[in-house]
Write a protein that holds these residues in place. Sequence first.
Motif, PDB file in Angstrom:
ATOM      1  N   VAL A  82      54.155  -8.247   9.141  1.00 54.61           N
ATOM      2  CA  VAL A  82      52.925  -8.732   8.509  1.00 54.61           C
ATOM      3  C   VAL A  82      53.236  -9.266   7.117  1.00 54.61           C
ATOM      4  CG1 VAL A  82      51.523  -7.022   9.737  1.00 54.61           C
ATOM      5  CG2 VAL A  82      52.347  -6.496   7.428  1.00 54.61           C
ATOM      6  N   GLU A  83      52.346 -10.147   6.636  1.00 51.85           N
ATOM      7  CA  GLU A  83      52.450 -10.548   5.244  1.00 51.85           C
ATOM      8  C   GLU A  83      51.932  -9.424   4.352  1.00 51.85           C
ATOM      9  OE1 GLU A  83      52.256 -15.368   5.059  1.00 51.85           O
ATOM     10  OE2 GLU A  83      50.313 -14.332   5.245  1.00 51.85           O
ATOM     11  N   ALA A  84      52.333  -9.466   3.093  1.00 48.79           N
ATOM     12  CA  ALA A  84      52.094  -8.346   2.189  1.00 48.79           C
ATOM     13  C   ALA A  84      50.621  -8.079   1.938  1.00 48.79           C
ATOM     14  CB  ALA A  84      52.812  -8.592   0.865  1.00 48.79           C
ATOM     15  N   GLY A  85      49.761  -9.078   2.070  1.00 44.80           N
ATOM     16  CA  GLY A  85      48.351  -8.906   1.776  1.00 44.80           C
ATOM     17  C   GLY A  85      47.524  -8.332   2.907  1.00 44.80           C
ATOM     18  N   VAL A  86      48.116  -8.157   4.081  1.00 42.57           N
ATOM     19  CA  VAL A  86      47.400  -7.538   5.194  1.00 42.57           C
ATOM     20  C   VAL A  86      47.077  -6.088   4.819  1.00 42.57           C
ATOM     21  CG1 VAL A  86      47.580  -6.764   7.601  1.00 42.57           C
ATOM     22  CG2 VAL A  86      48.463  -9.009   6.925  1.00 42.57           C
ATOM     23  N   THR A  87      45.848  -5.649   5.058  1.00 47.20           N
ATOM     24  CA  THR A  87      45.485  -4.263   4.768  1.00 47.20           C
ATOM     25  C   THR A  87      45.661  -3.402   6.009  1.00 47.20           C
ATOM     26  OG1 THR A  87      43.141  -4.465   5.352  1.00 47.20           O
ATOM     27  CG2 THR A  87      43.779  -5.076   3.087  1.00 47.20           C
ATOM     28  N   ARG A  88      45.719  -2.101   5.799  1.00 49.35           N
ATOM     29  CA  ARG A  88      45.955  -1.193   6.931  1.00 49.35           C
ATOM     30  C   ARG A  88      44.802  -1.242   7.937  1.00 49.35           C
ATOM     31  NH1 ARG A  88      43.168   3.454   6.953  1.00 49.35           N
ATOM     32  NH2 ARG A  88      41.937   3.957   5.089  1.00 49.35           N
ATOM     33  N   LYS A  89      43.558  -1.372   7.458  1.00 47.98           N
ATOM     34  CA  LYS A  89      42.426  -1.454   8.385  1.00 47.98           C
ATOM     35  C   LYS A  89      42.459  -2.753   9.173  1.00 47.98           C
ATOM     36  CE  LYS A  89      39.135   1.548   5.939  1.00 47.98           C
ATOM     37  NZ  LYS A  89      37.804   1.624   5.281  1.00 47.98           N
ATOM     38  N   GLN A  90      42.835  -3.842   8.514  1.00 44.20           N
ATOM     39  CA  GLN A  90      42.950  -5.129   9.206  1.00 44.20           C
ATOM     40  C   GLN A  90      43.988  -5.042  10.313  1.00 44.20           C
ATOM     41  OE1 GLN A  90      44.289  -8.319   6.656  1.00 44.20           O
ATOM     42  NE2 GLN A  90      44.684  -9.695   8.376  1.00 44.20           N
ATOM     43  N   LEU A  91      45.136  -4.442  10.016  1.00 40.97           N
ATOM     44  CA  LEU A  91      46.184  -4.318  11.023  1.00 40.97           C
ATOM     45  C   LEU A  91      45.720  -3.456  12.185  1.00 40.97           C
ATOM     46  CD1 LEU A  91      49.059  -4.764  12.048  1.00 40.97           C
ATOM     47  CD2 LEU A  91      49.778  -2.799  10.654  1.00 40.97           C
ATOM     48  N   ASN A  92      45.096  -2.330  11.908  1.00 39.08           N
ATOM     49  CA  ASN A  92      44.683  -1.442  12.993  1.00 39.08           C
ATOM     50  C   ASN A  92      43.577  -2.045  13.848  1.00 39.08           C
ATOM     51  OD1 ASN A  92      46.463   0.756  12.868  1.00 39.08           O
ATOM     52  ND2 ASN A  92      45.404   1.602  11.098  1.00 39.08           N
ATOM     53  N   ALA A  93      42.707  -2.840  13.252  1.00 40.88           N
ATOM     54  CA  ALA A  93      41.689  -3.541  14.046  1.00 40.88           C
ATOM     55  C   ALA A  93      42.356  -4.525  14.999  1.00 40.88           C
ATOM     56  CB  ALA A  93      40.707  -4.256  13.126  1.00 40.88           C
ATOM     57  N   HIS A  94      43.413  -5.192  14.528  1.00 44.12           N
ATOM     58  CA  HIS A  94      44.144  -6.151  15.354  1.00 44.12           C
ATOM     59  C   HIS A  94      44.901  -5.448  16.486  1.00 44.12           C
ATOM     60  CE1 HIS A  94      46.399  -9.935  16.055  1.00 44.12           C
ATOM     61  NE2 HIS A  94      47.442  -9.143  16.272  1.00 44.12           N
ATOM     62  N   LEU A  95      45.389  -4.242  16.226  1.00 41.70           N
ATOM     63  CA  LEU A  95      46.232  -3.536  17.189  1.00 41.70           C
ATOM     64  C   LEU A  95      45.440  -2.775  18.245  1.00 41.70           C
ATOM     65  CD1 LEU A  95      48.831  -1.956  14.718  1.00 41.70           C
ATOM     66  CD2 LEU A  95      49.253  -3.876  16.272  1.00 41.70           C
ATOM     67  N   ARG A  96      44.173  -2.491  17.956  1.00 43.03           N
ATOM     68  CA  ARG A  96      43.413  -1.547  18.781  1.00 43.03           C
ATOM     69  C   ARG A  96      43.398  -1.936  20.255  1.00 43.03           C
ATOM     70  NH1 ARG A  96      38.934  -1.687  16.017  1.00 43.03           N
ATOM     71  NH2 ARG A  96      39.657  -0.091  14.562  1.00 43.03           N
ATOM     72  N   ASP A  97      43.206  -3.224  20.549  1.00 39.73           N
ATOM     73  CA  ASP A  97      43.108  -3.664  21.951  1.00 39.73           C
ATOM     74  C   ASP A  97      44.425  -3.528  22.695  1.00 39.73           C
ATOM     75  OD1 ASP A  97      40.458  -4.243  21.584  1.00 39.73           O
ATOM     76  OD2 ASP A  97      40.749  -6.398  21.329  1.00 39.73           O
TER      77      ASP A  97
END
Length: 463
Positions: free
Chosen positions: A115-130
């Motif tokens: 990921v790029e450095a500005g990605v937040t942990r909640k953003q990443l987990n929302a993307h990964l959930r599916d």
Amino acid sequence: MDTPTGKNSTTQAIAEIRERLGDRLSTAPAVREQHGKDQTWNPGASPDAVAFVKDTDEVQQIVAICGKYGTPIIPYGTGTSLEGHFTAPFGGISIDLSNMNRILEVNAADLDCRVEAGVTRKQLNAHLRDQGLFFPVDPGADASLGGMTATRASGTNAVRYGTMRENVLNVTAVMANGEIIRTGSRAKKSSAGYDLTRLMVGSEGTLGVITEVALKLYGIPESIVSAVCPFPSVEACCNATITAIQMGLPVARIELVDAEHVKAFNVYSKLDLRVTPTLFLEFHGTTASAQEQAETFAAIAEELGGGPYSMATKEEDRQRLWQARHDAFWATKSLMPGKDAFATDVCVPISRLAECVTETQADLAANRLYGPIVGHVGDGNFHVVLFCNRADPDEVKKVKGVYGRMIDRAIDMGGTCTGEHGIGSGKRDYLEKEHGPALGFMREIKKALDPKNIMNPGKNAAI
């Protein structure tokens, strides 16, 4: 090491950067102030300009310009620092990485992502959930993953899943000389060369600007059980934790909340908990194993006077509990209007945890100070939120005294002055006591990689 150069050179650097970024370089006072002051009473200092970058190439261009003029560079993520990491004591350019928020790749079969450095942990987990995956490091705030890497963050899940140190595979960084490096591969292990990844994780922007991060991922557990268990004392909470860890119970989260925090949670988050020291817990596994873990801990708690023990399996109930825990700072702050908050942390070997916490509480009581305690007690880490009237010199002196003694106590017990907040500008004075001669070698590394001292000067081990 020399401090960075003066305003004339910085003015020239700003002019050159503006040619490349246009209106994405701001010198507006409000923007500069936001990028120079964190959420606590650490004194802030504004940068001369804020650059909103879009990619690694733009960061490289800015670093090259700043290197030419000796202008300080201060990386900025989401601004959730608690130790003055992004204050700008020498002015310079704040590089805001929040727009670098692309998830570049997810390798589900290998359980990793980049990921790029500005990605937040909640953003990443929302993307990964599916995909049935998640990233576990959870410091509470929705911090950027670049900032979490730079500060070696951890949080509520660290007792089972580890900290950023254990979960970063490699980073891409722009170093002080303008070169772009990647510190490792996607392999799960390597014996090739110095471990530059571990060097950059926790460097707090003093060696280079982290622009991309490769991370380990985990499968979402089949079953998640959260629990709340009241105890008669903080010492009983700590002893229950020690017993659970020593017997190898694979608890995912185990959080200490003292009575003052429980009182604040009940008001701020509309809970109805008994006002007494309490542990918030979470167990991950199959339906059977998570239930078995919860029941095993309930038996441990009962032996130490804990209970009644309540569990939550519905996601909305679990989220409500953990949101209350994450809002701890704001909950206590709402009870102390007009006072500044001073949040800090230490970490000790788990066998000394109860002793360190109770001695800190006694020190607070002796000085009649309000200092609620919460902690990631499964790994020996606890936080104190000290409140102070800055206009009262006597109270300021007392707060600083308790703060200093808490850190000295932790170090004397074989611990550290910070388990996860980092050093920044706030805890630099304690590095020598903790590290002794090793601090000199840290400074030699800083000089070798950043001879002009332009990378976040005045922080961490920088001179």
